[in-house]
Design a protein around this motif. Structure first.
Motif, PDB file in Angstrom:
ATOM      1  N   ASN A  46      -5.459  -0.221  26.824  1.00  6.65           N
ATOM      2  CA  ASN A  46      -6.073   1.106  26.778  1.00  6.65           C
ATOM      3  C   ASN A  46      -6.341   1.562  25.355  1.00  6.65           C
ATOM      4  O   ASN A  46      -6.508   2.757  25.112  1.00  6.65           O
ATOM      5  CB  ASN A  46      -5.174   2.131  27.489  1.00  6.65           C
ATOM      6  CG  ASN A  46      -5.121   1.903  28.978  1.00  6.65           C
ATOM      7  OD1 ASN A  46      -6.156   1.746  29.622  1.00  6.65           O
ATOM      8  ND2 ASN A  46      -3.930   1.862  29.529  1.00  6.65           N
ATOM      9  N   ASP A  47      -6.346   0.634  24.406  1.00 11.08           N
ATOM     10  CA  ASP A  47      -6.527   0.980  23.006  1.00 11.08           C
ATOM     11  C   ASP A  47      -7.779   0.332  22.446  1.00 11.08           C
ATOM     12  O   ASP A  47      -8.070  -0.839  22.734  1.00 11.08           O
ATOM     13  CB  ASP A  47      -5.316   0.538  22.187  1.00 11.08           C
ATOM     14  CG  ASP A  47      -4.033   1.205  22.647  1.00 11.08           C
ATOM     15  OD1 ASP A  47      -4.074   2.417  22.890  1.00 11.08           O
ATOM     16  OD2 ASP A  47      -3.014   0.511  22.775  1.00 11.08           O
ATOM     17  N   HIS A 107     -11.668  10.246  29.430  1.00  9.84           N
ATOM     18  CA  HIS A 107     -10.237  10.150  29.139  1.00  9.84           C
ATOM     19  C   HIS A 107      -9.933   9.341  27.876  1.00  9.84           C
ATOM     20  O   HIS A 107      -8.821   8.872  27.710  1.00  9.84           O
ATOM     21  CB  HIS A 107      -9.462   9.579  30.334  1.00  9.84           C
ATOM     22  CG  HIS A 107      -9.783  10.240  31.631  1.00  9.84           C
ATOM     23  ND1 HIS A 107      -9.471  11.552  31.887  1.00  9.84           N
ATOM     24  CD2 HIS A 107     -10.430   9.776  32.729  1.00  9.84           C
ATOM     25  CE1 HIS A 107      -9.892  11.864  33.105  1.00  9.84           C
ATOM     26  NE2 HIS A 107     -10.488  10.821  33.629  1.00  9.84           N
ATOM     27  N   ASN A 111      -6.958   9.003  18.244  1.00 12.07           N
ATOM     28  CA  ASN A 111      -5.568   9.109  17.796  1.00 12.07           C
ATOM     29  C   ASN A 111      -5.435   9.258  16.291  1.00 12.07           C
ATOM     30  O   ASN A 111      -4.417   9.720  15.816  1.00 12.07           O
ATOM     31  CB  ASN A 111      -4.758   7.893  18.248  1.00 12.07           C
ATOM     32  CG  ASN A 111      -4.355   7.994  19.698  1.00 12.07           C
ATOM     33  OD1 ASN A 111      -4.359   9.071  20.266  1.00 12.07           O
ATOM     34  ND2 ASN A 111      -4.030   6.882  20.295  1.00 12.07           N
ATOM     35  N   GLN A 125      -7.724   5.839  22.215  1.00  8.84           N
ATOM     36  CA  GLN A 125      -6.852   5.448  23.321  1.00  8.84           C
ATOM     37  C   GLN A 125      -7.352   6.097  24.597  1.00  8.84           C
ATOM     38  O   GLN A 125      -7.703   7.283  24.613  1.00  8.84           O
ATOM     39  CB  GLN A 125      -5.411   5.885  23.059  1.00  8.84           C
ATOM     40  CG  GLN A 125      -4.456   5.424  24.137  1.00  8.84           C
ATOM     41  CD  GLN A 125      -3.027   5.804  23.807  1.00  8.84           C
ATOM     42  OE1 GLN A 125      -2.777   6.889  23.301  1.00  8.84           O
ATOM     43  NE2 GLN A 125      -2.104   4.921  24.096  1.00  8.84           N
ATOM     44  N   ARG A 126      -7.387   5.300  25.660  1.00 10.09           N
ATOM     45  CA  ARG A 126      -7.742   5.834  26.975  1.00 10.09           C
ATOM     46  C   ARG A 126      -6.461   6.311  27.636  1.00 10.09           C
ATOM     47  O   ARG A 126      -5.523   5.541  27.824  1.00 10.09           O
ATOM     48  CB  ARG A 126      -8.412   4.761  27.830  1.00 10.09           C
ATOM     49  CG  ARG A 126      -8.823   5.288  29.181  1.00 10.09           C
ATOM     50  CD  ARG A 126      -9.593   4.300  29.991  1.00 10.09           C
ATOM     51  NE  ARG A 126      -9.033   2.976  29.864  1.00 10.09           N
ATOM     52  CZ  ARG A 126      -9.714   1.866  30.084  1.00 10.09           C
ATOM     53  NH1 ARG A 126     -10.956   1.925  30.429  1.00 10.09           N
ATOM     54  NH2 ARG A 126      -9.137   0.690  29.950  1.00 10.09           N
ATOM     55  N   GLN A 127      -6.402   7.588  27.967  1.00  9.67           N
ATOM     56  CA  GLN A 127      -5.227   8.194  28.580  1.00  9.67           C
ATOM     57  C   GLN A 127      -5.591   8.659  29.977  1.00  9.67           C
ATOM     58  O   GLN A 127      -6.099   9.767  30.158  1.00  9.67           O
ATOM     59  CB  GLN A 127      -4.726   9.365  27.735  1.00  9.67           C
ATOM     60  CG  GLN A 127      -4.272   8.951  26.366  1.00  9.67           C
ATOM     61  CD  GLN A 127      -3.835  10.127  25.511  1.00  9.67           C
ATOM     62  OE1 GLN A 127      -4.096  11.280  25.826  1.00  9.67           O
ATOM     63  NE2 GLN A 127      -3.173   9.832  24.420  1.00  9.67           N
ATOM     64  N   LYS A 133      -4.081   6.475  37.801  1.00 15.00           N
ATOM     65  CA  LYS A 133      -3.476   5.182  37.493  1.00 15.00           C
ATOM     66  C   LYS A 133      -3.279   4.387  38.776  1.00 15.00           C
ATOM     67  O   LYS A 133      -3.010   4.947  39.839  1.00 15.00           O
ATOM     68  CB  LYS A 133      -2.134   5.371  36.792  1.00 15.00           C
ATOM     69  CG  LYS A 133      -2.283   5.912  35.389  1.00 15.00           C
ATOM     70  CD  LYS A 133      -0.957   6.013  34.703  1.00 15.00           C
ATOM     71  CE  LYS A 133      -1.137   6.577  33.306  1.00 15.00           C
ATOM     72  NZ  LYS A 133       0.147   6.755  32.638  1.00 15.00           N
TER      73      LYS A 133
END
Length: 158
Positions: A46-47, A107, A111, A125-127, A133
């Motif tokens: 996710n980075d 999303h 960062n 970053q994908r949060q 999830k």
């Protein structure tokens, strides 16, 4: 005019593919002709990292902003430090102002950013929210059905 094949990006960057198509579309409309050059790198599940080659720019010359899902990197050139006019025999290093925009996927948040050795690195970053999830679903077999447990309380309730 250069044509860039973004097929490998679409295959490996799920959730970020919309960004690649918008970058491709913007590069065709933008008059900057690809300045400054950049990389988009996947550093984890996710980075992500965007690297821009900004030789000749200091931290005070660069501005990074996110608004409504668009990451905007702006570079402003100033006059020479000593104020004198420079005469070039060959000018291969571009020292011009620029605006580079990246459409962020849903999303994805920024960062931080770091300028080192002429490369501006922007960490993304994908949060995903907890509801989005993936969840592991257990497959139930023919097991015994548990009876609900009864809790006995005090019979003398006032």
């Amino acid at each position: 005019m250069q044509t860039i094949d973004l097929t490998p990006v679409y295959r490996t960057m799920v959730g970020f593919d919309r960004v690649a198509s918008m970058i491709d579309a913007a590069s065709r409309l933008d008059g900057s002709q690809g300045y400054p050059p950049y990389n988009i790198e996947k550093t984890g599940d996710n980075d992500f990292r965007i690297e821009l080659a900004v030789a000749g720019f200091g931290e005070e010359d660069l501005d990074i902003e996110t608004k409504e899902g668009v990451l905007t990197v702006t570079g402003k050139t100033g006059a020479t430090e000593d104020g004198e006019k420079r005469e070039f025999l060959h000018r291969g290093i571009a020292e011009r102002s620029f605006i580079r925009r990246f459409q962020l996927a849903d999303h994805v948040v920024v960062n931080g950013a770091e300028l080192r050795n002429g490369l501006l690195r922007i960490e993304l970053q994908r949060q995903l929210p907890e509801a989005m999830k993936p969840r592991k679903i257990a497959i139930g077999g023919h097991s015994k059905v548990e009876q609900p447990k009864v809790i006995e309380g005090n019979k003398n309730v006032a």
